[in-house]
Design a protein around this motif. Sequence first.
Motif, short mmCIF file in Angstrom:
data_model
loop_
_atom_site.label_atom_id
_atom_site.label_comp_id
_atom_site.label_asym_id
_atom_site.label_seq_id
_atom_site.Cartn_x
_atom_site.Cartn_y
_atom_site.Cartn_z
N SER A 62 -12.00 -58.90 5.75
CA SER A 62 -11.16 -59.77 5.11
C SER A 62 -9.90 -59.08 4.32
O SER A 62 -9.35 -60.19 3.42
CB SER A 62 -12.01 -60.26 4.24
OG SER A 62 -13.37 -61.30 4.37
N SER B 212 -12.84 -65.89 -0.53
CA SER B 212 -13.05 -64.69 1.11
C SER B 212 -12.95 -66.09 2.06
O SER B 212 -14.28 -65.62 2.59
CB SER B 212 -13.82 -63.69 0.78
OG SER B 212 -13.52 -63.53 1.81
N LYS C 170 -8.53 -57.25 -3.32
CA LYS C 170 -9.47 -58.03 -2.61
C LYS C 170 -11.09 -57.81 -1.55
O LYS C 170 -11.08 -56.24 -1.58
CB LYS C 170 -9.14 -58.72 -1.27
CG LYS C 170 -9.33 -59.26 -0.05
CD LYS C 170 -9.76 -61.08 -0.56
CE LYS C 170 -10.07 -61.65 0.40
NZ LYS C 170 -11.43 -61.64 0.31
#
Length: 724
Positions: free
Chosen positions: A314, A372, A530
Amino acid sequence: MKFPNKQVMPRYTFMAIVFTCMGISILVKAGYTMTLKRDYWLEVGKRTQRSGKTLAPTRGNILADNGELLASSIPEYKLFMDFMSWEKDSTRRAAEQFSRDSMLTVHLDTISLLMHNIFPDIDPKAFKENMLEGRRRKSHHWKIYPKRISYIQYRKVKEIPLFNLPANRGGLHTENFMTRKNPYGSLATRTIGDLFKGKDSARCGIELSFDSLLRGKPGRYHMQKELGSQIKVIDLPAENGYDVQLTINVKMQDICEKALRDKLEEINAEHGICILMEVATGDIKAMCSLSRMEDGRYAEIQNLAVSNSMEPGSVFKPVSFLVALNDGEITLENTVNTGSGIREMHGRKMKDHNWRRGGYGLIDVPNIIGKSSNVGVSVLIDSKYGNNPARFVDGVYKTGIHDDLHLPLTGYAKPYIPRPDNPNWKKATNWSATTLPWMSIGYATRIPPISTLTFYNGIANFGRMMQPRLVKALWHNGEIIKEYEPVVMREQMASRKAVDDIRICLKAVTTKGVGVGHMANSPLIDAAGKTGTAQIWDKSGNTGKYIVSFAGFFPFAKPKYSCIVCIRKPAPASGGGQCGPVFRRVAESVMALESQQSYSEARDTVKTRQPRIFAGNGQTTAQAARKLGVKLAGPVFADNPAWLAGDDDSECGLRPDNSRNDCMPDLTGYSLRDAVFRLERMGLRVKAEGAGRVSRQSVAAGQRIQKGQTVQITLQPGNNSRQG
């Protein structure tokens, strides 16, 4: 005239016999030398060779960003003993041998005990027997200690009787080695690199990449005999190796390694990676790759930070959205109905991590990144680029994440991001309908962590992508020979608006109550980034292991550093829950290094207090006062006294101490250092007990003293001295 044979031939015959005998004697002597005396003369040849000897250069150092030593070559020695005389004349040889044997006999017991004191693993009795065995064998090169020793140990050995004599008299000689040492032990060991044991041959890391520069160039020398001894004469000086200065910061490297190791031990992971980069320059301030060993310890055995080409998971989603935002295909206001967290795409099911809990429903672009959502990313990218996936891949290439970083490290893996090999992508041999949606969430690609971090560092730098810089400069003889300036790979990875939009998305990830990476954020340091979780399949198509990660930067408003943390482990796996805390700890610790609090604004400039001044060295007091900006006023300090003593009648409680050198001074209030310094300069011996400052002394102040006299002083903590 008839030739006089009777007169001439006897002469020729005599000369022929003489020359024949000489030739035979030469051959006999040569045969004797080549057989019975062969070993002796070979040994002599080794010692007296006059030319063609190689003068080894000193290998260059590897330095940290501030010049601290990360790797250096230091001398080590092996000890040997020559028990026999080399004198050619038999009479002189016998006399010299008798002298050697006599010294050995007299000092052998002392030598054995002193060697045991220096090297506790030596048994004095066994050492003595070994020395006697070497003498019985008449050895010229007898090993007396099996291990290499340091220079400091060698200097101690040279103080021992017999060993302190020159080699041609005492017999002690050495084999010298240059050994590579890392002052900080295993810190950044795979980045720095090392050498093969016992060889000047680089094995990995910077040691291997810059081997030709670090190694230097050898010289030549020969031995010349002068006044009965051999001296070394340099024919061609050796050129020592260059010093290589890295961008690695020792403190930051230590922070990253400790934070990563603690987490790996906590969750019993297989291996972990942590890289810290400076945003403005691309300088790699720390890089560590720890793997679990058989005994459970974690050590750096591979530089996985640059060699581990893996599916990023991701952490690749911001790349996908940056392409779409830059192309104008999406905006932050775009929404996707993720439903219950499951969406069928071209015959395969795309799932969100919370599909068992009902999914996210309708969410916008910042929340797609923040939460996500696999479904949200893949649906948007597939809907915009499904008919032309090559356009999407081209956009990914333009962000710079696919670029070759040209890292000066062996084993560096270049990123692999596939592109349809046929204009008609439906007929491409390396492409299918599901490739694009799965690529958009970080699968079907192979990207090393350093490349992923370079992308995030560019986002932190508002779109200006810097090439990772590991080597800062080359030094030689204290001067910079070459400086490696920061290199801009891309002035703008994408439009400024697209970059700013991605930054908003990354901040949503670390926002508590919104994003899945809130554990990476800190109340002290505002961060953005992230999370990532990528499944690892085995050959049978089963998955039970994951690579979890977090990539981001801090502080968010004006980023100074970017960081990526990757961990490989079995289920359960969470990039935010397992890598996020490591990121937060690194961010807080690194920023704490740079916090320089200033109390100048809080200082009371109207009512100031004089600092406490103790009895002791007056010159040191004056020097400290000048550095602190404190003015010492009054008659006590007017003459800059060498020593200060206590005085209850003085305004500042001190007076100049001008005691005679043959009288005991008043040490009350002295620190231990000042007391010992003053008394030893007066030729006295000092015994001290306690801690703090001098409260009592065995010899009263003003009493006559003699050199060599012992003075007992007692120290106590607390305010037992005068003050100003």
